[in-house]
Design an enzyme around this catalytic site. Structure first.
Site, mmCIF file in Angstrom:
data_model
loop_
_atom_site.group_PDB
_atom_site.id
_atom_site.type_symbol
_atom_site.label_atom_id
_atom_site.label_comp_id
_atom_site.label_asym_id
_atom_site.label_seq_id
_atom_site.Cartn_x
_atom_site.Cartn_y
_atom_site.Cartn_z
ATOM 1 N N HIS A 1 -76.504 76.843 -44.665
ATOM 2 C CA HIS A 1 -77.131 76.951 -43.588
ATOM 3 C C HIS A 1 -77.001 78.257 -43.212
ATOM 4 O O HIS A 1 -76.786 78.639 -41.946
ATOM 5 C CB HIS A 1 -76.752 75.842 -42.671
ATOM 6 N N GLU B 1 -75.493 66.398 -45.644
ATOM 7 C CA GLU B 1 -74.315 65.559 -45.820
ATOM 8 C C GLU B 1 -74.338 63.890 -45.677
ATOM 9 O O GLU B 1 -73.976 63.106 -46.269
ATOM 10 C CB GLU B 1 -72.999 66.217 -45.300
ATOM 11 N N CYS C 1 -62.951 67.844 -42.908
ATOM 12 C CA CYS C 1 -62.369 68.681 -43.814
ATOM 13 C C CYS C 1 -61.087 69.454 -43.006
ATOM 14 O O CYS C 1 -61.529 69.870 -42.073
ATOM 15 C CB CYS C 1 -63.371 69.577 -44.248
ATOM 16 N N THR D 1 -67.748 65.711 -42.500
ATOM 17 C CA THR D 1 -66.836 66.618 -42.706
ATOM 18 C C THR D 1 -66.746 67.773 -42.063
ATOM 19 O O THR D 1 -65.734 68.462 -41.938
ATOM 20 C CB THR D 1 -66.833 66.952 -44.299
ATOM 21 N N SER E 1 -76.617 75.563 -38.717
ATOM 22 C CA SER E 1 -75.227 75.189 -39.296
ATOM 23 C C SER E 1 -74.496 74.316 -38.065
ATOM 24 O O SER E 1 -74.337 74.951 -36.803
ATOM 25 C CB SER E 1 -74.321 76.297 -39.415
ATOM 26 N N CYS F 1 -66.061 78.290 -46.803
ATOM 27 C CA CYS F 1 -64.954 77.245 -47.230
ATOM 28 C C CYS F 1 -65.122 77.213 -48.736
ATOM 29 O O CYS F 1 -66.125 77.812 -49.353
ATOM 30 C CB CYS F 1 -65.213 76.042 -46.577
#
Length: 297
Positions: free
Chosen positions: A40, A130, A204, A166, A232, A12
């Site tokens: 990750h 995060e 997101c 997100t 992840s 991303c």
């Protein structure tokens, strides 16, 4: 056998930006510290280590002085910036703009909700980088929920403001949202006033848009190979989308985990990955699959 890499998979914007910042910085210095894995994905971490990127944890950060430290895309809590000032550490801030905006929204909700005795609830993974940064905006008073059982942490007689990490699943967020709405109604059915509930879909869009894209991609191939690091959160969510739409979906970290029998009856194989999966790694997996076919010729 036709092997296709999903053109919508891979980094991303936030991850790509952070890695580019790290590589640019390492052109002028031999060694750069990064607070936590920059992404990750162990293969990418290894590649960047060879270029001079050194991963440190929060305890190690406290011991550093007069150096440069990269803040990865996940963002950091206010305490990290305070410590950097105290220890004369230059921060190379690669926090994703989407995450920074969310941090500001969480802080505003927390500050403005205090007089109303409101609770900030974050749908996310406890301990995720995060989420640590988001919770830091609330002096770690935010309630983190991942499963239905975690809803027991919420006081449903008080107002609730809900946000999401997100990279979480959109479907999962709206499921949690509906459960909170139900619990608020149940807990206050004898009262004339139901506490306020403000739900913010802060996932997101670059991430959430990949779910329908992957759903389509998964149905277009006999076999799906999903490439991602096991750490992840986004990878786990997106792989579940693939598995749901194609039972012949397999999760691998690299080409060494491929198994020849997965492709015995396949004429079409699709390769895709998480927002933390580099394109070069998906290309290596594609080469590994093609090697199986070459051996059979």
């Amino acid at each position: 056998m036709n092997v296709t890499i999903d053109k919508n998979s891979g980094y991303c914007f936030g991850v790509e930006f952070a890695i580019q910042m790290a590589e640019d910085e390492m052109e002028t210095c031999d060694e750069l510290y990064c607070l936590g894995d920059i992404v990750h994905n162990s293969m990418e971490v290894k590649r960047l280590y060879q270029k001079g990127l050194r991963i440190i944890d929060r305890d190690q950060l406290k011991e550093l002085r007069d150096c440069k430290v990269l803040i990865r895309a996940h963002g950091e809590p206010p305490e990290t910036y305070k410590l950097a000032l105290e220890n004369n550490i230059e921060l190379i801030d690669a926090s994703c703009p989407v995450v920074l905006k969310l941090q500001n929204r969480v802080k505003h909700a927390f500050d403005s909700g205090k007089p109303k005795d409101a609770q900030v609830v974050i749908y996310g993974q406890v301990g995720h980088a995060e989420v640590i940064g988001l919770a830091g905006q609330t002096r770690d008073e935010a309630i983190i929920v991942t499963t239905e059982e975690d809803l027991e942490k919420i006081d449903f007689t008080r107002p609730v403001t809900l946000f999401s990490q997100t990279t979480k699943s959109t479907k999962g967020f709206y499921h949690i949202k509906s459960l909170i709405e139900e619990r608020l109604q149940q807990a206050n059915q004898d009262s004339k006033i139901v506490p306020g509930f403000d739900a913010n879909d802060s996932i997101c869009r670059q991430v959430s848009n990949r779910e329908p894209q992957l759903a389509r991609f998964s149905t277009e191939h006999d076999v799906i190979v999903f490439v991602s690091g096991k750490k992840s959160s986004n990878g786990k969510a997106l792989y579940s989308v693939c598995k749901q739409h194609n039972p012949n979906s397999y999760f691998v970290e690299n080409e060494e985990e491929l198994q020849r029998e997965w492709f015995d009856a396949a004429s079409s194989v699709g390769i895709c990955g998480a927002t933390s999966t580099p394109m070069w790694l998906m290309e290596q997996v594609a080469a590994g699959i093609s090697a199986f076919e070459a051996e059979q010729v």
